[in-house]
Design an enzyme around this catalytic site. Sequence first.
Site: not given
Ligand code: G3P
Ligand code: MG
Length: 260
Positions: A15, A44, A57
């Site tokens: 992640h 992101d 992000h």
């Molecule tokens: O793509 C999964 C996750 O990254 C979505 O939430 O806020 O961590 O970008 P966030």
């Molecule tokens: Mg994300």
Amino acid sequence: MRHPTFATLPPLIGHRGAAACAPENTLAGFRRARALNCRWVEFDVRLTSDRQPILLHDDRLQRTTDGRGKASALSLASIRRHSAGAWFDPSYKEERVPTLEEALRLLAELRLGANIELKAVRGREAETGAVVAERLVQLCPSNLPELLISSFRPVALAAARARAPDIARGILFRAVPTNWRAIAEEAGCATIHVDHQRLYAALADRIRAAGYPLLAYTVNDRERARTLFAWGVSSVFSDDPRRLEGATAPDRLLLPGLAS
Ligand code: G3P
Ligand code: MG
């Protein structure tokens, strides 16, 4: 131009790279994820004021760089003056906010697949989807890694679909709405991505029964990952792949209609 194809989803996706192990959404994070045996990473992407796709992000720079201000109001050159790693650890002070192009190049080198999440400030969702998809079509290295575009914003996915129909899309939900399937169909999505804290077995059953691979974010606990896999979740996004070692992984899953 080479259209991306893929046939499988890995059980574990790093992640934001591997956000607990290296600064999120950086090239160092991708290298760390690879070293921790991730086959895919999630990151992101959003646009600068001069319409350059960068990995970030938040709307603003301050949490993950030593700069300030809204990325959408700053040029790429001004954003790149800042460290994107010193906040995490001084050893990462040379990290810069990566461009999408840099990220793709490194993904290809590391043979990492990617889930590219489209982030956008209000009103720039379609523009973001379009610009990122166009760049993906232009920049895809010949040894292109597997790609999946995702977003919480259906309008961003629709714009990406118009520019790059062959790149698979996934819809992101926090709380899954009752009309989730209509939303997924409207944007031509291949996968459903949900907040694991709002997922329960019956909902996972419904999504799986409809034929969609189900991905869950953000899972940093081994027992929870085991439970999610037992419910039929295909992949979990984790900040810390080390913590998920030993969680039972499902067999590799075919993505309907996307294998080639
Ligand atoms: O793509 C999964 C996750 O990254 C979505 O939430 O806020 O961590 O970008 P966030
Ligand atoms: Mg994300």
